[in-house]
Design an enzyme around this catalytic site. Structure first.
Site, PDB file in Angstrom:
ATOM      1  N   THR A   1     -23.100  76.884  75.507  1.00 51.48           N
ATOM      2  CA  THR A   1     -22.288  76.870  75.544  1.00 51.48           C
ATOM      3  C   THR A   1     -21.524  76.404  74.590  1.00 51.48           C
ATOM      4  O   THR A   1     -22.219  75.626  73.798  1.00 51.48           O
ATOM      5  CB  THR A   1     -21.650  76.883  76.708  1.00 51.48           C
ATOM      6  OG1 THR A   1     -20.078  76.818  77.179  1.00 51.48           O
ATOM      7  CG2 THR A   1     -22.114  75.528  77.425  1.00 51.48           C
ATOM      8  N   GLN A   2     -20.406  76.459  74.426  1.00 50.99           N
ATOM      9  CA  GLN A   2     -19.606  75.838  73.111  1.00 50.99           C
ATOM     10  C   GLN A   2     -18.561  74.890  73.873  1.00 50.99           C
ATOM     11  O   GLN A   2     -18.172  74.100  72.915  1.00 50.99           O
ATOM     12  CB  GLN A   2     -18.952  77.068  71.626  1.00 50.99           C
ATOM     13  CG  GLN A   2     -18.108  77.657  72.959  1.00 50.99           C
ATOM     14  CD  GLN A   2     -17.090  78.849  71.720  1.00 50.99           C
ATOM     15  OE1 GLN A   2     -16.026  78.799  71.811  1.00 50.99           O
ATOM     16  NE2 GLN A   2     -18.078  79.892  71.543  1.00 50.99           N
ATOM     17  N   CYS A   3     -18.728  74.995  74.878  1.00 50.35           N
ATOM     18  CA  CYS A   3     -17.832  74.176  75.776  1.00 50.35           C
ATOM     19  C   CYS A   3     -18.513  72.347  75.764  1.00 50.35           C
ATOM     20  O   CYS A   3     -19.929  72.187  75.857  1.00 50.35           O
ATOM     21  CB  CYS A   3     -17.784  73.587  77.765  1.00 50.35           C
ATOM     22  SG  CYS A   3     -16.575  75.443  77.950  1.00 50.35           S
TER      23      CYS A   3
ATOM     24  N   ASP B   1     -28.538  61.024  52.170  1.00 48.10           N
ATOM     25  CA  ASP B   1     -27.067  60.963  53.054  1.00 48.10           C
ATOM     26  C   ASP B   1     -27.660  62.608  53.983  1.00 48.10           C
ATOM     27  O   ASP B   1     -28.697  63.525  53.292  1.00 48.10           O
ATOM     28  CB  ASP B   1     -26.266  62.012  52.219  1.00 48.10           C
ATOM     29  CG  ASP B   1     -25.053  62.622  53.272  1.00 48.10           C
ATOM     30  OD1 ASP B   1     -24.726  62.542  54.670  1.00 48.10           O
ATOM     31  OD2 ASP B   1     -23.264  61.826  53.170  1.00 48.10           O
ATOM     32  N   SER B   2     -27.210  62.313  55.249  1.00 53.76           N
ATOM     33  CA  SER B   2     -28.218  62.948  56.704  1.00 53.76           C
ATOM     34  C   SER B   2     -27.761  64.223  56.187  1.00 53.76           C
ATOM     35  O   SER B   2     -28.387  65.145  57.134  1.00 53.76           O
ATOM     36  CB  SER B   2     -28.101  61.950  57.674  1.00 53.76           C
ATOM     37  OG  SER B   2     -27.186  62.606  58.439  1.00 53.76           O
TER      38      SER B   2
ATOM     39  N   THR C   1     -25.013  56.281  56.028  1.00 53.27           N
ATOM     40  CA  THR C   1     -24.177  55.663  55.511  1.00 53.27           C
ATOM     41  C   THR C   1     -23.975  53.985  55.685  1.00 53.27           C
ATOM     42  O   THR C   1     -23.574  53.084  54.480  1.00 53.27           O
ATOM     43  CB  THR C   1     -22.720  55.693  56.902  1.00 53.27           C
ATOM     44  OG1 THR C   1     -21.377  57.075  56.305  1.00 53.27           O
ATOM     45  CG2 THR C   1     -21.340  54.908  56.372  1.00 53.27           C
TER      46      THR C   1
ATOM     47  N   THR D   1     -25.049  59.668  60.226  1.00 49.40           N
ATOM     48  CA  THR D   1     -24.458  59.955  61.866  1.00 49.40           C
ATOM     49  C   THR D   1     -24.918  61.552  62.079  1.00 49.40           C
ATOM     50  O   THR D   1     -24.557  61.780  62.694  1.00 49.40           O
ATOM     51  CB  THR D   1     -23.408  59.297  62.302  1.00 49.40           C
ATOM     52  OG1 THR D   1     -22.669  59.961  61.005  1.00 49.40           O
ATOM     53  CG2 THR D   1     -23.178  57.269  62.122  1.00 49.40           C
ATOM     54  N   ASP D   2     -23.690  62.280  60.613  1.00 50.88           N
ATOM     55  CA  ASP D   2     -24.081  63.314  60.550  1.00 50.88           C
ATOM     56  C   ASP D   2     -25.083  64.292  61.751  1.00 50.88           C
ATOM     57  O   ASP D   2     -25.049  64.942  61.821  1.00 50.88           O
ATOM     58  CB  ASP D   2     -23.886  64.234  59.172  1.00 50.88           C
ATOM     59  CG  ASP D   2     -22.223  63.319  58.765  1.00 50.88           C
ATOM     60  OD1 ASP D   2     -21.244  63.309  59.364  1.00 50.88           O
ATOM     61  OD2 ASP D   2     -22.125  63.575  57.258  1.00 50.88           O
TER      62      ASP D   2
HETATM   63  N1  ASP Z   1     -22.618  61.828  55.204  1.00 50.69           N
HETATM   64  C1  ASP Z   1     -23.313  60.356  56.021  1.00 50.69           C
HETATM   65  C2  ASP Z   1     -24.294  60.542  56.681  1.00 50.69           C
HETATM   66  O1  ASP Z   1     -24.850  61.578  58.181  1.00 50.69           O
HETATM   67  C3  ASP Z   1     -22.305  59.720  57.345  1.00 50.69           C
HETATM   68  C4  ASP Z   1     -23.097  58.590  57.564  1.00 50.69           C
HETATM   69  O2  ASP Z   1     -24.107  58.494  58.217  1.00 50.69           O
HETATM   70  O3  ASP Z   1     -22.264  58.053  59.122  1.00 50.69           O
HETATM   71  O4  ASP Z   1     -25.407  60.486  56.096  1.00 50.69           O
END
Ligand code: ASP
Length: 342
Positions: free
Chosen positions: A277-279, A59-60, A14, A91-92
């Site tokens: 764990t999913q916690c 896009d990650s 992003t 961020t993904d």
């Molecule tokens: N879909 C974007 C990515 O991971 C989301 C982001 O960067 O915040 O590239």
């Protein structure tokens, strides 16, 4: 004192995206233009910097082991020329990439700081500017000589982080490990957490890059009423690893013998079965409850308090090293880069 120099490695995400007909997408050259408009970057208090941009920018969500290898290659190529590295990333999957690189960069002794943004630099209220500037300062300080992640006010160990907010500006957290630092009015380092890592002696020796190979790892999240036979066809001889995201401390329902059948079978084929764990917080302790002891009997190993991101990337790293299966099972339960509390 000579000015420190940072290499910014732009992989996409992003931070450098622009609006298109189909939503935000990365565009080559945009990031550099945006950086030219950030006055702070030419402040005498900032380190010097160069930028390299990946081709294609991603896009990650599309990041795979090949891009992790490219990031590692770039760091290795410029390792002697720069004091630290900032990796710009979507961020993904940022937590997966930071975790992968923490394993791949054996002997790392310089900061590698992953960051990104929730709002592109070209949009109003972008968090990218501050995230980038803080990350560059951390990379120049040289206090955290490991793979870290800086986002909002959090400075986290890369292989301990998870993305926990899809829209908040403090998008990452590290539920099972103290932050490495806080980026408030001043940048404060948590030396106890950093030192703990340094005690492992991982900084000794030259940088050695372990390239990742494609591995076949499946993740199953256990849900109430799960029918394990649904998964039987997918996990036979071709699977390298199977990660189970179980309830609580490593618990699975014991009403269905198909699961232990499945795991025993997978283990027989050499598939490494790891229990998470999913916690978001806490530690797997296999055999605490009767419902779950079947996992041990069937040959699964505990992921302790590792994140699923760390488990998947650590497994990929160990498989890529071509180690014997028993050795991989043992190392999955060992702390290699501060990813696991023993
Ligand atoms: N879909 C974007 C990515 O991971 C989301 C982001 O960067 O915040 O590239």
């Amino acid at each position: 004192m000579e000015k420190k120099k940072i290499l910014i490695i732009h992989t996409g995400g992003t931070i450098g995206m622009v609006p298109t007909e189909n939503g935000f997408a990365p565009k080559p050259g945009v990031l550099l233009e945006e950086l030219k408009n950030i006055r702070d970057l030419s402040s005498p208090d900032m380190p010097g910097w160069d930028l390299i941009e990946f081709e294609p920018l991603l896009d990650s969500t599309n990041i795979r082991y090949e891009q992790w290898n490219s990031i590692a290659d770039a760091i290795a190529l410029y390792y002697d020329k720069y004091d630290g590295f900032v990796v710009l990333h979507g961020t993904d999957t940022l937590a997966y990439s930071a975790s992968a690189l923490s394993f791949m960069l054996e002997g790392l002794d310089k900061p590698v700081v992953f960051t990104g943004a929730q709002i592109p630099l070209c949009q109003l209220r972008s968090d990218g500017r501050d995230n980038l500037i803080t990350s560059m300062m951390i990379a120049a300080d040289g206090v955290i000589r490991e793979v870290s992640l800086c986002f909002g006010d959090s400075i986290l160990r890369g292989n301990r982080a998870i993305k926990y907010s899809a829209d908040g500006m403090m998008a990452f957290t590290s539920p099972n490990f103290n932050r490495l630092g806080d980026a408030g009015i001043t940048i404060e380092y948590n030396h106890a957490s950093i030192n703990e890592y340094e005690k492992t002696g991982l900084h000794s020796g030259p940088l050695n890059i372990v390239k990742l190979k494609e591995s076949r790892i499946a993740v199953i999240k256990i849900v109430p009423g799960i029918q394990f036979d649904i998964f039987e066809p997918i996990m036979l001889e071709s699977l390298d690893g199977l990660v189970l995201e179980t309830f609580g401390k490593g618990n699975i329902p014991d009403y269905d013998p198909a699961l232990s059948r499945l795991i025993s079978e997978a283990s027989r084929y050499g598939t490494i079965v790891v229990v998470c764990t999913q916690c978001p917080a806490g530690t797997v302790s296999l055999g605490t409850y009767k419902a779950g002891s079947a996992l041990v009997e069937a040959g699964a190993v505990s992921g302790g308090n590792m994140t699923t991101e760390a488990v998947i990337t650590k497994l990929t790293y160990l498989l890529s090293k071509g180690l014997p299966k028993e050795e991989i099972r043992r190392l999955m339960q060992d702390d290699l880069r501060g990813e696991l509390t023993k």
